[in-house]
Design a protein around this motif. Sequence first.
Motif, PDB file in Angstrom:
ATOM      1  N   ALA A  89       0.825  -1.211   0.000  1.00  0.00           N
ATOM      2  CA  ALA A  89       0.000   0.000   0.000  1.00  0.00           C
ATOM      3  C   ALA A  89       0.854   1.253   0.000  1.00  0.00           C
ATOM      4  O   ALA A  89       0.505   2.269  -0.626  1.00  0.00           O
ATOM      5  N   LEU A  90       1.975   1.205   0.698  1.00  0.00           N
ATOM      6  CA  LEU A  90       2.843   2.379   0.789  1.00  0.00           C
ATOM      7  C   LEU A  90       3.965   2.362  -0.249  1.00  0.00           C
ATOM      8  O   LEU A  90       4.780   3.290  -0.290  1.00  0.00           O
ATOM      9  N   GLY A  91       3.994   1.298  -1.081  1.00  0.00           N
ATOM     10  CA  GLY A  91       5.057   1.175  -2.068  1.00  0.00           C
ATOM     11  C   GLY A  91       5.187   2.368  -3.008  1.00  0.00           C
ATOM     12  O   GLY A  91       6.289   2.904  -3.199  1.00  0.00           O
ATOM     13  N   PRO A  92       4.078   2.827  -3.635  1.00  0.00           N
ATOM     14  CA  PRO A  92       4.202   3.963  -4.558  1.00  0.00           C
ATOM     15  C   PRO A  92       4.754   5.219  -3.881  1.00  0.00           C
ATOM     16  O   PRO A  92       5.591   5.934  -4.462  1.00  0.00           O
ATOM     17  N   TYR A  93       4.291   5.498  -2.660  1.00  0.00           N
ATOM     18  CA  TYR A  93       4.813   6.660  -1.928  1.00  0.00           C
ATOM     19  C   TYR A  93       6.313   6.510  -1.685  1.00  0.00           C
ATOM     20  O   TYR A  93       7.094   7.443  -1.918  1.00  0.00           O
ATOM     21  N   LEU A  94       6.737   5.312  -1.210  1.00  0.00           N
ATOM     22  CA  LEU A  94       8.146   5.115  -0.908  1.00  0.00           C
ATOM     23  C   LEU A  94       8.993   5.233  -2.172  1.00  0.00           C
ATOM     24  O   LEU A  94      10.088   5.819  -2.147  1.00  0.00           O
ATOM     25  N   THR A  95       8.494   4.700  -3.276  1.00  0.00           N
ATOM     26  CA  THR A  95       9.223   4.805  -4.539  1.00  0.00           C
ATOM     27  C   THR A  95       9.432   6.268  -4.923  1.00  0.00           C
ATOM     28  O   THR A  95      10.531   6.675  -5.343  1.00  0.00           O
ATOM     29  N   ARG A  96       8.375   7.081  -4.791  1.00  0.00           N
ATOM     30  CA  ARG A  96       8.519   8.506  -5.119  1.00  0.00           C
ATOM     31  C   ARG A  96       9.559   9.172  -4.224  1.00  0.00           C
ATOM     32  O   ARG A  96      10.353   9.998  -4.697  1.00  0.00           O
ATOM     33  N   MET A  97       9.544   8.838  -2.942  1.00  0.00           N
ATOM     34  CA  MET A  97      10.506   9.452  -2.026  1.00  0.00           C
ATOM     35  C   MET A  97      11.937   9.020  -2.349  1.00  0.00           C
ATOM     36  O   MET A  97      12.865   9.843  -2.336  1.00  0.00           O
ATOM     37  N   LEU A  98      12.131   7.743  -2.647  1.00  0.00           N
ATOM     38  CA  LEU A  98      13.478   7.269  -2.952  1.00  0.00           C
ATOM     39  C   LEU A  98      13.969   7.820  -4.282  1.00  0.00           C
ATOM     40  O   LEU A  98      15.182   8.045  -4.465  1.00  0.00           O
ATOM     41  N   ASP A  99      13.061   8.048  -5.228  1.00  0.00           N
ATOM     42  CA  ASP A  99      13.450   8.588  -6.533  1.00  0.00           C
ATOM     43  C   ASP A  99      13.972  10.017  -6.447  1.00  0.00           C
ATOM     44  O   ASP A  99      14.603  10.521  -7.394  1.00  0.00           O
ATOM     45  N   THR A 100      13.736  10.698  -5.314  1.00  0.00           N
ATOM     46  CA  THR A 100      14.268  12.058  -5.160  1.00  0.00           C
ATOM     47  C   THR A 100      15.779  12.057  -4.986  1.00  0.00           C
ATOM     48  O   THR A 100      16.421  13.097  -5.148  1.00  0.00           O
ATOM     49  N   GLY A 101      16.352  10.928  -4.634  1.00  0.00           N
ATOM     50  CA  GLY A 101      17.786  10.855  -4.414  1.00  0.00           C
ATOM     51  C   GLY A 101      18.233  11.352  -3.050  1.00  0.00           C
ATOM     52  O   GLY A 101      19.436  11.382  -2.767  1.00  0.00           O
ATOM     53  N   ARG A 102      17.298  11.714  -2.193  1.00  0.00           N
ATOM     54  CA  ARG A 102      17.655  12.247  -0.871  1.00  0.00           C
ATOM     55  C   ARG A 102      17.978  11.149   0.133  1.00  0.00           C
ATOM     56  O   ARG A 102      18.562  11.426   1.182  1.00  0.00           O
ATOM     57  N   PHE A 103      17.632   9.902  -0.188  1.00  0.00           N
ATOM     58  CA  PHE A 103      17.813   8.819   0.775  1.00  0.00           C
ATOM     59  C   PHE A 103      18.527   7.633   0.107  1.00  0.00           C
ATOM     60  O   PHE A 103      17.986   6.537   0.023  1.00  0.00           O
ATOM     61  N   PRO A 104      19.769   7.840  -0.344  1.00  0.00           N
ATOM     62  CA  PRO A 104      20.439   6.791  -1.127  1.00  0.00           C
ATOM     63  C   PRO A 104      20.736   5.522  -0.339  1.00  0.00           C
ATOM     64  O   PRO A 104      20.680   4.424  -0.900  1.00  0.00           O
ATOM     65  N   THR A 105      21.057   5.647   0.927  1.00  0.00           N
ATOM     66  CA  THR A 105      21.383   4.450   1.710  1.00  0.00           C
ATOM     67  C   THR A 105      20.127   3.631   1.978  1.00  0.00           C
ATOM     68  O   THR A 105      20.143   2.396   1.884  1.00  0.00           O
ATOM     69  N   ILE A 106      19.037   4.311   2.304  1.00  0.00           N
ATOM     70  CA  ILE A 106      17.774   3.600   2.491  1.00  0.00           C
ATOM     71  C   ILE A 106      17.361   2.932   1.183  1.00  0.00           C
ATOM     72  O   ILE A 106      16.878   1.789   1.176  1.00  0.00           O
ATOM     73  N   ALA A 107      17.557   3.632   0.056  1.00  0.00           N
ATOM     74  CA  ALA A 107      17.218   3.051  -1.240  1.00  0.00           C
ATOM     75  C   ALA A 107      18.006   1.773  -1.489  1.00  0.00           C
ATOM     76  O   ALA A 107      17.465   0.776  -1.982  1.00  0.00           O
ATOM     77  N   ARG A 108      19.299   1.787  -1.147  1.00  0.00           N
ATOM     78  CA  ARG A 108      20.116   0.590  -1.332  1.00  0.00           C
ATOM     79  C   ARG A 108      19.606  -0.565  -0.477  1.00  0.00           C
ATOM     80  O   ARG A 108      19.563  -1.715  -0.919  1.00  0.00           O
ATOM     81  N   LEU A 109      19.206  -0.257   0.749  1.00  0.00           N
ATOM     82  CA  LEU A 109      18.676  -1.307   1.621  1.00  0.00           C
ATOM     83  C   LEU A 109      17.368  -1.875   1.073  1.00  0.00           C
ATOM     84  O   LEU A 109      17.136  -3.090   1.098  1.00  0.00           O
ATOM     85  N   VAL A 110      16.491  -0.998   0.573  1.00  0.00           N
ATOM     86  CA  VAL A 110      15.192  -1.445   0.070  1.00  0.00           C
ATOM     87  C   VAL A 110      15.339  -2.229  -1.231  1.00  0.00           C
ATOM     88  O   VAL A 110      14.716  -3.283  -1.423  1.00  0.00           O
ATOM     89  N   VAL A 111      16.180  -1.733  -2.137  1.00  0.00           N
ATOM     90  CA  VAL A 111      16.278  -2.328  -3.472  1.00  0.00           C
ATOM     91  C   VAL A 111      17.204  -3.544  -3.476  1.00  0.00           C
ATOM     92  O   VAL A 111      16.882  -4.595  -4.052  1.00  0.00           O
TER      93      VAL A 111
END
Length: 251
Positions: free
Chosen positions: A194-216
């Motif tokens: 349910a929160l996937g689209p929101y999280l994807t938009r937030m990670l696509d901003t590039g402001r959270f690269p380490t969290i993005a690496r953990l998620v992806v």
Amino acid sequence: MYLMDTPYGSAPLPVWERPEPRPRAAPVVLSRAKIADVAIRIADVHGLDGLSIRRIATELGVGPMRLYDYVTNRSELLDLMVDAVYARIAEAGGHPGWRDTVLAIVHRTRAAALDHEWFADLLGGRPHLGPHALAVGESTAAALSRAPGLRGTDDLQRAVGALDAFVVGALRREVTERRTVRRTGTDESAWQAALGPYLTRMLDTGRFPTIARLVVDGAHLDADETFHRTLTTILDGLTGDRGATPGPAPV
């Protein structure tokens, strides 16, 4: 009343050291073990909020006042319940290696907390000092004392404290998630979707690269694997024993 002398004056003997009351000529024979067993069954279904002396007495078919011959208050009742659970955990001891012993005890503690969710609510406060709880503590500390990298009592004390902190935090988190699923009807996977689209938009901003690496790129393990791998990582860090592979959780 059974009393003992302490530096602060006389105090009642702990419930584990007081002798059982003399049996009565009554239709229902009571014991502290029997009372604790019924209390555990009630708490498993209704939680600690649904536990009361009156409810236990009704299940046993006796008057509430009879129970006060065995436990003087709710705190003593909880002490008996907790130590009954520790009796199950204590059965995990007896492995030849220190690491296998610690893994078995911690995994048995997790299994007990998932079977008796109220048990997790009572972890993390003052130490449990019932005879079975002390036996579990002794087995854990004795095993850790044989681990490589621990030098003396100070190292052992820190290792025991860090392991306890992980166990308490991990079990409370897992039990809280189970309760959330029951309350909301939404499991973790559905919540994430349910929160996937929101999280994807937030990670696509590039402001959270380490969290993005953990998620992806990070491994998405089930609860059993996550608990076991985190536990082995903590043991590696505490003891410097990095040669052991994670392996399966012990039975």
